[in-house]
Design an enzyme around this catalytic site. Structure first.
Site, mmCIF file in Angstrom:
data_model
loop_
_atom_site.group_PDB
_atom_site.id
_atom_site.type_symbol
_atom_site.label_atom_id
_atom_site.label_comp_id
_atom_site.label_asym_id
_atom_site.label_seq_id
_atom_site.Cartn_x
_atom_site.Cartn_y
_atom_site.Cartn_z
ATOM 1 N N SER A 32 0.830 -1.209 0.000
ATOM 2 C CA SER A 32 0.000 0.000 0.000
ATOM 3 C C SER A 32 0.865 1.260 0.000
ATOM 4 O O SER A 32 2.051 1.222 0.333
ATOM 5 C CB SER A 32 -0.956 -0.008 1.190
ATOM 6 O OG SER A 32 -0.252 0.080 2.403
ATOM 7 N N ASN A 33 0.243 2.358 -0.341
ATOM 8 C CA ASN A 33 0.948 3.635 -0.466
ATOM 9 C C ASN A 33 1.459 4.115 0.892
ATOM 10 O O ASN A 33 0.865 3.841 1.927
ATOM 11 C CB ASN A 33 -0.013 4.676 -1.062
ATOM 12 C CG ASN A 33 0.691 5.981 -1.385
ATOM 13 O OD1 ASN A 33 0.794 6.874 -0.559
ATOM 14 N ND2 ASN A 33 1.196 6.096 -2.592
ATOM 15 N N SER A 34 2.542 4.874 0.847
ATOM 16 C CA SER A 34 3.152 5.388 2.080
ATOM 17 C C SER A 34 2.159 6.207 2.903
ATOM 18 O O SER A 34 2.290 6.311 4.124
ATOM 19 C CB SER A 34 4.371 6.245 1.749
ATOM 20 O OG SER A 34 4.007 7.349 0.938
ATOM 21 N N CYS A 35 1.154 6.792 2.240
ATOM 22 C CA CYS A 35 0.215 7.643 2.974
ATOM 23 C C CYS A 35 -0.594 6.837 3.989
ATOM 24 O O CYS A 35 -1.123 7.398 4.949
ATOM 25 C CB CYS A 35 -0.705 8.418 2.031
ATOM 26 S SG CYS A 35 -2.043 7.467 1.330
ATOM 27 N N THR B 206 0.595 1.370 -5.572
ATOM 28 C CA THR B 206 1.551 2.283 -6.187
ATOM 29 C C THR B 206 2.647 1.534 -6.929
ATOM 30 O O THR B 206 3.062 1.930 -8.014
ATOM 31 C CB THR B 206 2.170 3.186 -5.113
ATOM 32 O OG1 THR B 206 1.111 3.747 -4.349
ATOM 33 C CG2 THR B 206 2.985 4.294 -5.751
#
Lengths: 510, 510
Positions: free
Chosen positions: A191-194, A246
């Site tokens: 998953s995305n760093s956010c 991503t």
């Protein structure tokens, strides 16, 4: 304000943009600059007296543009797209000129109402479940957030507050701080760093569960993690699934995840920042499986809908769960229609109080392109990525790392990571195209993403020629290095072996 | 993109804005609308085929504008200003057209570097302590956040993480969750709702300490609260002081607060969202007292610097404290200059990953207005508020509630709260000017704020005439109500007394 000057400046800026955008292929996508190059060309203080706008446009052309990475160029193939369009650009002009804020209905009714309209338009266009529509009975609806990061954070924070309230209702003997200390959340290691950042900001550990070999997170992995945690006294809060990771644009298995989330009463959020655009296409209907069982989801309009950043659509199945968590009203924010209608005061749906009239650019973009135009845009990106994929597959020096997904192709030159790194560095130094690399299970690879306002088949050919010719050059140079190493080896007893190796290498790559 | 169409649409939109802004006084500042009026005029789905931009502008004129509250009108006197200017409006057009994102240096170097430049420009213009400049040695610097809410939340979250790390270093025996459960933060009961919300989002109770009679929070109050909390085993994290509270534009006593914060190692953040603009004026230098001792502060450029929302400047004395708290990097975000220079990767300074090129509109606005123009704008707002204050003071039916501060006048018709409520409702129903009310110690009052892009002395006279004439009418009507009450009373034995009362009332108000 002097309106004559505003007119001249405005018209000149429109021409400036036409000049920039129509000639964007003539520029290197990456700037030839070093840190401080722009800073050192600019004065250290605000000029005391006003300067003419012509001076500003001149400096924009001569100092700023050469320092930019050109995101609207078709040679920008990094990250994911952040595309714009005529309607969206003009939309921003009109938003700024009209200059209203929309944190409550009264503070600009049409600002809130147009957002209700375009979020319902978009939900229907993407064929989302009806409970996400404002027009449906019930507490669901959509809102424009500034970014996917904020949408994910809103979901995590609301889920956190719901979990605390709900756990304390059934366990009143446990203190609030102890409950908060036992919260845990889940996502995939793809998953995305956010999402990890949302965990840091919300002070909830987010377990990044291992995705499968195919980069997909499935219910069984989540279930195992939740069971472990519950056994250890933890309180599961939320799972953030991704549709379009991503790294490789993998799609988590929302159906099996939703079954687990329902079983354990865990909030399920879907980050469809990129892949959400494909919900609109019948040929991608598989992507929507399970969405009727999620609590919230987000999709970035700049990724596929040609609405420029910032504009991140978020839908909530039950917006009251957010409103109840975030509402801290003051008398100066109250108005007489409050609570009397289903029209939301969107300030309670988001982190900041203030909010721009972003719905306006969405409305203008959707109307000037039409639903057909929006679908065609997504389809075009898919077609161009297929074209690129074919080029990769045909060249035996390269390998695919994951299946092409929408506008993303993940590939690498065969061999160790060093070749990938060197090839990317070479491409970055030449600045003709811009890609970034990613890594999975120790293997680095390149991500080629179709981006830009107006990419064409010839742009894909351009990029491919750049990539494959640079690999050729890199291989030639490496063989020269080996040859040199061989020359040094003249001095050793291994002379004959090295020469042989070198010749083999040259033969293979030339 | 068809550039000919873009040109026509762009030029027509410039004319649209000139028409709107130059005629803004001719519109009622508040719309004549009811919930759903805009929603019901719009189709339920995205049109399948593109529509011509002329249709869009027509609907913008006929459906959207009549549903807006006109924030750029000089008759908008609510909240605080959210002003724009030619440079800023065109700036947004150029930002959208150029379409870059700036989350790391490499992903658009000039985007980051121009932000470094304009934040230093602004820090110098506002005469902030040198350690807030990027150009100074040390870890301080400025960043553009989307809103004051986000700036405050960033400060609270970073302070929280610092406090947890620091407390655990000295008390390794206490678990992280216990530490988190004992955190506490402080602000004034006059502070903006976004501060309480930051506490909710950060899961830290924020004690809203009682401001003095003069609406000011002082060190002694904070010290007492901290001592109580420390004695009770709590861990103080941060105090958010305000320069220019939302209710009355009161200025917390930063000097005495900073002494207490230093003593107890508590982060001191200053929310100068409104009053920050006055730091630039020598005659307001008192406002800057103690700023050399704060850890962070924020100021909204749309409030006084004519840069349209969103654009909230934030300075950090030690940005590493934020970066260390928020950094969750991925390989696809790395670049070769990272960590090699003092140029920040601003994604670590904020909540979202993505970031717009907001520095561009700041740069254009500052250059086209000049430092002198910016100072004159703040001074003009102060002068216009003084003009309004004089009108209030001269009319014995009104009273001031707090001293005029910058562009805000807090006043009320003498009498009970009901008169204030009725007067405001009347003004809202007439829609000629827009104010909101606030409350302190049970007393409601009206806030008249100088706003708009281009307010003039005649606009102040217009507003005052509206207010005082409506009070006159209200009083006349109330006396009629009393007369009617008297007529009903005809039927009672108190006939004579009521008639007398009524006559007295009429005489007094007619």
């Amino acid at each position: 304000m002097d309106f004559d000057e505003f007119r001249e400046f405005g018209h000149a800026s429109i021409e400036f943009l036409i000049n920039y955008l129509s000639g964007i292929r003539e520029r290197d996508v990456l700037p030839t600059t070093t840190p401080y190059a722009v800073i050192n060309q600019l004065p250290k203080e605000i000029p005391e007296q006003p300067e003419h706008w012509r001076e500003v446009l001149k400096d924009l052309e001569n100092i700023i543009l050469p320092g930019l990475t050109h995101w609207q160029s078709p040679y920008f193939n990094a990250f994911y797209p952040s595309s714009s369009s005529a309607g969206s650009i003009i939309g921003e002009l009109l938003i700024a000129g009209i200059g209203v804020l929309g944190f409550s209905w009264i503070c600009s009714p049409a600002c809130t109402e147009l957002e209700v309209v375009v979020m319902d338009w978009l939900a229907k266009f993407l064929k989302l479940p009806a409970h996400f529509l404002h027009a449906s009975e019930g507490p669901g609806g959509g809102v424009i957030q500034g970014s996917a990061s904020e949408a994910v954070l809103v979901a995590v924070l609301a889920a956190r507050e719901q979990a605390v309230v709900s756990y304390r209702e059934s366990h009143p003997e446990v203190s609030e701080s102890e409950v908060r200390g036992r919260l845990v959340a889940y996502s995939s290691d793809q998953s995305n760093s956010c999402i990890e950042k949302a965990g840091v900001l919300a002070a909830i550990p987010i377990r990044l569960l291992p995705a499968g070999e195919d980069f997909v997170l499935r219910g069984e992995t989540l279930k195992q993690a939740i069971e472990e945690d519950v056994a250890a006294g933890k309180i599961p809060v939320i799972c953030v699934a991704t549709l379009g990771t991503t790294g490789t644009c993998a799609y988590d298995d929302v159906e099996s995840l939703s079954a687990v989330c329902e079983e354990f009463k865990v909030w399920l959020h879907v980050d469809a920042a990129y892949a959400g655009g494909a919900f609109a296409l019948d040929e991608c209907s598989d992507l929507r499986k399970g969405l009727d069982r999620v609590d919230s989801l987000n999709f970035n309009l700049h990724k596929f809908m040609l609405v420029n950043f910032d504009c991140s659509a978020m839908w909530l199945r039950d917006a009251n769960k957010v409103v109840d968590s975030f509402n801290v009203d003051r008398i100066y924010l109250k108005h007489k229609h409050e609570g009397q209608s289903q029209i939301p005061d969107f300030r309670h749906w988001q982190i900041p109080l203030g909010r721009r009239f972003r719905a306006l650019k969405v409305w203008i973009t959707f109307r000037t392109l039409g639903a057909e135009g929006l679908r065609n845009h997504v389809r075009k990106h898919i077609e161009l990525a297929k074209q690129f994929e074919q080029l990769v597959v045909k060249d035996s020096r390269f390998e695919m790392v994951a299946p092409r997904a929408l506008g993303l192709v993940c590939f690498r030159p065969k061999g160790d990571n060093e070749i990938t790194t060197q090839l990317l560095q070479r491409l970055m130094d030449r600045k003709k195209i811009y890609m970034v690399k990613a890594e999975h299970a120790g293997r680095q690879f390149l991500r080629f993403v179709v981006c830009g306002m107006d990419s064409k088949a010839s742009d894909i050919d351009f990029a491919w020629e750049e990539i494959e010719s640079q690999l050729t050059d890199l291989q030639r140079e490496q063989s020269l290095v080996i040859r040199k190493a061989g020359n040094v080896a003249d001095l050793t007893q291994h002379f004959q072996i090295h020469l042989t190796n070198e010749n083999t290498t040259l033969e293979k790559y030339q």
